[in-house]
Design an enzyme around this catalytic site. Structure first.
Site, PDB file in Angstrom:
ATOM      1  N   LYS A 120      72.271  32.943   6.255  1.00  0.00           N
ATOM      2  CA  LYS A 120      70.918  32.662   5.795  1.00  0.00           C
ATOM      3  C   LYS A 120      70.784  31.213   5.344  1.00  0.00           C
ATOM      4  O   LYS A 120      69.779  30.555   5.612  1.00  0.00           O
ATOM      5  CB  LYS A 120      70.555  33.604   4.645  1.00  0.00           C
TER       6      LYS A 120
ATOM      7  N   SER B 170      66.775  43.111   1.973  1.00  0.00           N
ATOM      8  CA  SER B 170      66.829  41.757   1.431  1.00  0.00           C
ATOM      9  C   SER B 170      65.513  40.998   1.509  1.00  0.00           C
ATOM     10  O   SER B 170      65.391  39.908   0.973  1.00  0.00           O
ATOM     11  CB  SER B 170      67.939  40.960   2.111  1.00  0.00           C
TER      12      SER B 170
END
Ligand code: ADP
Length: 819
Positions: free
Chosen positions: A746, A703
């Protein structure tokens, strides 16, 4: 009178060694030297008178006048006996004499001697001294002084003249020859008496000491003898008894019997326990194995073989408990309640089957495998309430709660125990946990399940599987216990920080519930409703009604902690409470409303003084979003360029997947040289270094691809990245942006760091639903599936309108600039 008082005579002289002859004493002397033998013989044949002088040095064998002390004694020989050339004689001392000279004679020594007149003045002092001397002498004899009985009786009778007394006593003293000689040479009666008294007193001291020592030694000796005898007796008795009942007292045996009975063990376990008890009772008393068997019996009898708490699952009550104990965590609570509901339904179904079967009369065939649901597993960073919700579940179900940490275990024996043949063997952690719980159906929390099996000997995870597997755990076998224990009623809950490191086989058995970490809003509420009241209570301040103002709570959350959970937050609150408690205890004034200024006073300077977004934008540095074991976090990906040959250098403990992302990013920039305003073959003239801090923490996953590409482009183009833009997403070689995981974590981290914009893959749009509205409100989201869009959003003034101009103004290194 005049000179006539001096009596001078010539007499045979004998030199003696090692002793002194005193006047008024009888002494046995032995003579071996020729000259002495002859002198004695000669004297004996005449008037038996002889002069005795002591040699200064015993080693001199032919003494002349110089070798003799000047003062000696004149004596008569009363008896004499000759044997083998030696003469033994009893000599009686009479008077002190002085040796004037030796007159020449061949056969033996003849001396010209002068008699010294004896001092016989008996003053009262002398009388007292004489009495004292008699007394001391008596004492000395009582303490064991050796002397001839006749002499002793005479001396202690009190009838002896002081002059005689003192010389006789002197001759019996246990002192060196030269000291004796000195006494002989002391001519006044009084001082001689004093000296003898002194010497005698010293001797008595020594005798006294010797006596106590010998008495003590004697006593010790006797004690030792006694003990040795007792030991021998004990041994004999034990040997006799050993043939009947071994070392165990009847009492201990019956105690164990009682304990075995009370433990309500399954039949086969009871049989085992009894066998061990029998073995123990037959062991010889000196066999160290006794201790091991006792230990084993203690374990067997302490296990909760048939103790369990009632298992009444009322979903409504459970929901209330969970709600009462925790703020938020809506999803986790729902999942837990569903789980409990399933448990309940299964139990009911089982009951039904049971009653049916009972009616039909085959009750025992029932297997309650059905009642065993899969295992819950809570995954999330520290301090998000995993443990505490586990405790709540136990409370809701009225069960005991135990917790065992599996962190860092590498050995199967940690789970399943050591075999009894090991010295100091113990059961494994599962059995230990059950014993601590004291019931066979506790809520059993296995902490840090993600930290096992990483570097293992044996395989702890396979032992764990057996414990967790409903097919097998009815008969869980521990190496130490040796008999199976039924774990089927235990409710296991595993916890861990991340899912990836849990062995797949284990993960398959578990129902994972994730705890993503709290937003500022949630932390605020948790503090207000739970943590602050709890800390006040813990610090005895519950009655003080102290309010923590909202601004203060937010200050602590943002400036004193940076974490996904609330552990440090709670610690800081405790710190503040301690400070207040102290003020209360010291009866000082304290505030009832805690403001920001008070927080600073209590907790010191801010620990996190500025938010990320408040810092400067930089070239070659993009803000990525990641999920770490401690929750969501932002990471800065740095890129540096240097002259070289097109190498890609990656640091920061990156995993393989992450490395591949970096390569893909590099390749993409090479393919898009034109758009970036670069030379076609720029890649051959430089090396690229990509670093992901913090260097020591291993990182992996795809990611970060987007952020790496953005940093790289920024470095190559020499244009800064907007620091307050966070990004996450996987990239392909063609610059497509793909879906990633951990969106909620996140975004919470991005919010915590104060980021204004977050770039997400288009396909992750759906995940935004989970994110609290309040958090979403503060952030602008950009969804895309193309890297070009990412660059447009993140890099300042992108794309550069006039590539050439941009290059010049931003001082792009010349070796990468295109013509
Ligand atoms: P973990 O096991 O996840 O590391 P803990 O269960 O030890 O975390 O939680 C740390 C502390 O935070 C505990 O005192 C717990 O009660 C408190 N806590 C965490 N989450 C909540 C919540 N949602 N509501 C109330 N208190 C919470």
């Amino acid at each position: 009178m005049g000179k006539s008082t001096k009596i001078i005579r010539k007499v045979p002289v004998v030199a003696i060694r090692g002793s002194v002859v005193f006047p008024y004493t009888d002494t046995i002397l032995s003579f071996g030297r020729q000259k002495s033998v002859k002198a004695v013989n000669a004297a004996f044949q005449e008037d038996k008178v002889i002069a005795v002088f002591t040699q200064k040095d015993a080693k001199t064998s032919h003494p002349s006048q110089r070798d003799l002390y000047e003062i000696g004694t004149i004596a008569t020989i009363t008896q004499m006996m000759q044997s083998d050339g030696e003469i033994h004689a009893i000599v009686k001392g009479h008077n002190r004499i002085r040796l004037n000279k030796i007159v020449p004679h061949e056969a033996y020594l003849i001396g010209e001697v002068e008699e010294i007149k004896e001092d016989r003045v008996i003053s009262p002092e002398v009388e007292v001294l004489a009495k004292k001397l008699t007394e001391l002498f008596k004492k000395a004899v009582n303490l064991g002084k050796q002397a001839e009985i006749v002499t002793v009786m005479k001396l202690v009778s009190g009838q002896v003249e002081p002059v005689e007394l003192v010389d006789q006593a002197a001759s019996l003293l246990d002192i060196k020859t030269n000291e004796k000689q000195k006494l002989l040479e002391t001519l006044t009666l009084k001082s001689r008496m004093k000296k003898v008294l002194e010497a005698l007193a010293r001797e008595i001291n020594i005798l006294d000491l010797e006596k106590t020592i010998s008495q003590k030694t004697q006593k010790r000796f006797e004690d030792q003898m006694r003990k040795a005898m007792l030991r021998e007796k004990k041994k004999t008795i034990e040997e006799e008894l050993g043939q009947e009942g071994g070392e165990l007292g009847l009492e201990e045996v019956s105690e164990y019997k009682k304990k075995i009975l009370e433990a309500k063990m399954p039949k086969e376990v009871r049989k085992r326990a009894k066998k061990e008890l029998k073995r123990l009772s037959q062991l010889s008393p000196h066999n160290p194995e006794g201790g091991y068997i006792r230990n084993y019996l203690d374990w067997l009898t302490d296990m909760p073989w048939s103790i369990s708490t009632a298992n009444n699952v009322s979903i409504k009550a459970a929901a209330k408990v969970l709600e009462d104990d925790h703020y938020g965590l809506r999803k986790a609570k729902e999942r837990i309640l569903e789980y409990l509901a399933v448990m309940r339904v299964k139990k009911d179904a089982l009951e039904k089957i049971k009653t049916k079967l009972k009616i039909k009369g085959k009750d025992k065939t029932i297997k309650n495998e059905e009642s065993q649901p899969t295992i819950l597993c809570f995954i999330g960073p520290p301090g998000v309430g995993k443990t505490s919700i586990g405790k709540s579940i136990a409370r809701a179900l009225d069960r005991k709660f135990v917790r065992v940490s599996l962190g860092g275990i590498r050995d199967e024996a940690e789970i399943r125990g050591h075999r009894r043949t090991y010295v100091g063997a113990l059961p494994g952690r599962i059995i230990q946990g059950i014993k601590n719980a004291g019931t066979k159906n506790p809520v059993f929390m296995l902490d840090e399940i993600d930290k096992i099996g990483i570097d293992f000997r044996g395989d702890p995870s396979s032992a764990l599987l057996e414990a967790l597997d409903p097919e097998q755990n009815r008969e869980f076998s521990d190496h130490y216990l040796e008999v199976p224990f039924d774990l089927s009623e235990v409710m296991f809950i595993a916890t861990g920080n991340v899912l990836d490191t849990i062995p797949v086989a284990l993960r398959d058995r578990m129902e994972v519930i994730s705890f993503p970490g709290y937003t500022e809003e949630e932390k605020y509420n948790i503090t207000k409703k739970f943590l602050w009241p709890k800390q006040l209570r813990l610090h005895g301040l519950a009655d003080e009604k102290i309010k923590l103002l909202s601004e203060a709570i937010r200050e602590i959350i943002n400036r004193y902690t940076r974490e996904a959970g609330v552990r440090n937050l709670e610690r800081n609150l405790a710190g503040a409470c301690r400070k207040i408690a102290r003020l209360v205890a010291e009866k000082k004034r304290y505030t009832k409303e805690i403001k920001i200024t008070d927080v600073r006073k209590f907790l010191g300077p801010q620990k996190f003084s500025s938010l990320i977004a408040e810092k400067k934008d930089e070239v070659g540095m993009a803000t990525g979003l990641a999920v770490t074991p401690t929750g969501g976090d932002i990471i800065f990906i740095e890129v540096a360029l240097m002259p070289g040959k097109g190498k890609l250098l990656l640091t920061g403990q990156l995993g393989d997947v992450m490395k591949e992302s970096a390569k893909a990013a590099f390749t993409w920039t090479k393919a898009h040289w034109e758009e970036l305003g670069l030379k076609e073959d720029f890649g051959n003239a430089l090396d690229v270094h990509i670093h992901v801090p913090e260097g020591a923490v291993p990182k992996d996953g795809p990611s970060a691809g987007v952020a790496m590409a953005t940093s790289l482009v920024s470095a190559l183009a020499g244009i800064p990245v907007k620091r307050d833009v966070g990004m996450t997403g996987e990239i392909t070689l063609r610059g497509r942006v793909l879906e990633i995981g951990g969106v909620k974590e996140k975004i919470i981290a991005a919010h915590r760091a104060g980021l204004k914009t977050v770039i997400l893959p288009k396909d992750n749009k759906k995940d935004l639903e989970d994110v609290p509205a309040k958090t979403k409100k503060d952030i602008k989201f950009v969804f895309t599936n193309r890297l070009e869009d990412v660059l447009k959003t993140a890099i300042k003034k992108w794309p550069p309108k006039n590539v050439k101009k941009v290059r010049k103004t931003l001082s792009t290194p010349s070796y990468i600039a295109a013509n």
